[in-house]
Motif scaffolding. Structure first.
Motif, short mmCIF file in Angstrom:
data_model
loop_
_atom_site.label_atom_id
_atom_site.label_comp_id
_atom_site.label_asym_id
_atom_site.label_seq_id
_atom_site.Cartn_x
_atom_site.Cartn_y
_atom_site.Cartn_z
N UNK A 1 -10.89 -0.42 13.52
CA UNK A 1 -10.54 0.48 12.42
C UNK A 1 -11.33 1.78 12.44
N UNK A 2 -12.15 1.98 13.47
CA UNK A 2 -12.89 3.24 13.56
C UNK A 2 -11.91 4.39 13.72
N UNK A 3 -12.03 5.36 12.85
CA UNK A 3 -11.12 6.50 12.87
C UNK A 3 -9.92 6.35 11.96
N UNK A 4 -9.78 5.17 11.34
CA UNK A 4 -8.67 4.91 10.43
C UNK A 4 -9.18 5.03 9.00
N UNK A 5 -8.38 5.58 8.12
CA UNK A 5 -8.78 5.77 6.73
C UNK A 5 -9.08 4.45 6.02
N UNK A 6 -9.91 4.53 4.99
CA UNK A 6 -10.33 3.32 4.28
C UNK A 6 -9.14 2.60 3.64
N UNK A 7 -8.22 3.34 3.03
CA UNK A 7 -7.07 2.69 2.41
C UNK A 7 -6.22 1.97 3.44
N UNK A 8 -5.96 2.62 4.57
CA UNK A 8 -5.18 1.98 5.62
C UNK A 8 -5.90 0.73 6.14
N UNK B 1 -14.60 11.63 16.78
CA UNK B 1 -15.18 10.54 17.56
C UNK B 1 -14.18 9.45 17.88
N UNK B 2 -12.99 9.48 17.27
CA UNK B 2 -12.04 8.38 17.41
C UNK B 2 -10.68 8.88 17.87
N UNK B 3 -9.98 8.01 18.59
CA UNK B 3 -8.68 8.38 19.14
C UNK B 3 -7.67 8.79 18.05
N UNK B 4 -7.58 8.09 16.92
CA UNK B 4 -6.63 8.53 15.90
C UNK B 4 -6.91 9.94 15.39
N UNK B 5 -8.18 10.30 15.29
CA UNK B 5 -8.54 11.63 14.86
C UNK B 5 -8.19 12.69 15.89
N UNK B 6 -8.43 12.37 17.16
CA UNK B 6 -8.07 13.31 18.22
C UNK B 6 -6.57 13.51 18.26
#
Length: 247
Positions: free
Chosen positions: A54-61, A177-182
């Motif tokens: 879950x690194x890079x994923x929002x807290x709600x998700x 730092x995370x793939x979802x953010x990139x």
């Protein structure tokens, strides 16, 4: 490949930072908050390896997915509030800024480069972390994924941040730092400096579009290399552990 001349071609350069795992080393706090929250509902086997998904994923998700995976009956908002409360307790006492990231922020600030934070964390969590670390003196503007329709990897939070900064997406460079953010930065039409929190993820296709990648993560990141690259200098060619745009 020659680094792109960002400073020369973007006189109105704006820099947008992800927060957790990019500016600050907060993933351990998020893991511990998640572990304690799940334990309240009888889940006792949540591991660090589980958390890294879950690194890079929002807290709600994140809590929405965990609720489904563990069959928790409590509403998502209850889980979210519980995790945020636990995280804020931890963040207020044990959040550290990555050393070279602080140097980078201070250098950009000295040059008058506008900066903001765009994060999947709650507004309360972002504000608390920026305050406790002193980064709020340099980065007063921040946007939470709570404030937009979709979290990362969708581009919403970056586009909203650019709007509030009064910047065009093409004039923004994101640090992630995370793939979802990139992936979100790319979808927003922004360039990206990628510093993978988990070095093993550096080969993720989402990082391929990043203009500058530090495959070894924070241990390889230097403010000098990132700054030189932003100026269109030889940073990627000379910095250990950094690579320029991939083809």
């Amino acid at each position: 490949m020659t680094p792109r001349q960002i400073m020369a071609s973007r006189p109105a350069l704006h820099v947008i930072f992800d927060l957790d795992g990019t500016l600050v080393d907060s993933e351990a706090n998020y893991y511990e908050a998640g572990r304690r929250m799940l334990a309240r509902y009888g889940v006792t086997d949540f591991s660090w390896e589980d958390h890294t998904r879950f690194i890079g994923i929002g807290t709600r998700e994140t809590v929405t997915t965990l609720r489904a995976e563990y069959g928790i009956d409590a509403p998502v908002d209850e889980l979210l509030a519980g995790k945020n409360e636990l995280y804020l307790e931890l963040a207020g006492t044990s959040t550290e800024v990555f050393g070279q990231m602080r140097v980078f922020v201070e250098r950009l600030h000295a040059d008058g480069v506008p900066m903001a934070v765009a994060s999947g964390s709650s507004r309360a969590a972002i504000g608390a972390v920026l305050a406790v670390t002193g980064l709020d003196a340099y980065i007063p503007l921040y946007v939470s994924a709570e404030e937009v329709a979709h979290g990362k990897p969708e581009p919403d939070v970056f586009l909203e941040t650019a709007r509030r900064m009064g910047a065009e997406p093409a004039d923004c460079v994101v640090l992630e730092d995370a793939a979802p953010g990139a992936a979100a930065a790319h979808a927003a039409g922004m360039d990206c400096i990628a510093v993978p929190y988990v070095p093993a993820t550096a080969s993720d296709p989402a990082f391929e579009a990043a203009g500058l990648v530090f495959p070894e993560g924070q241990s390889a990141f230097t403010a000098e290399a990132a700054y030189d690259w932003l100026r269109g200098g030889p940073g990627p060619a000379t910095a250990s552990g950094a690579s320029g745009p991939r083809t």
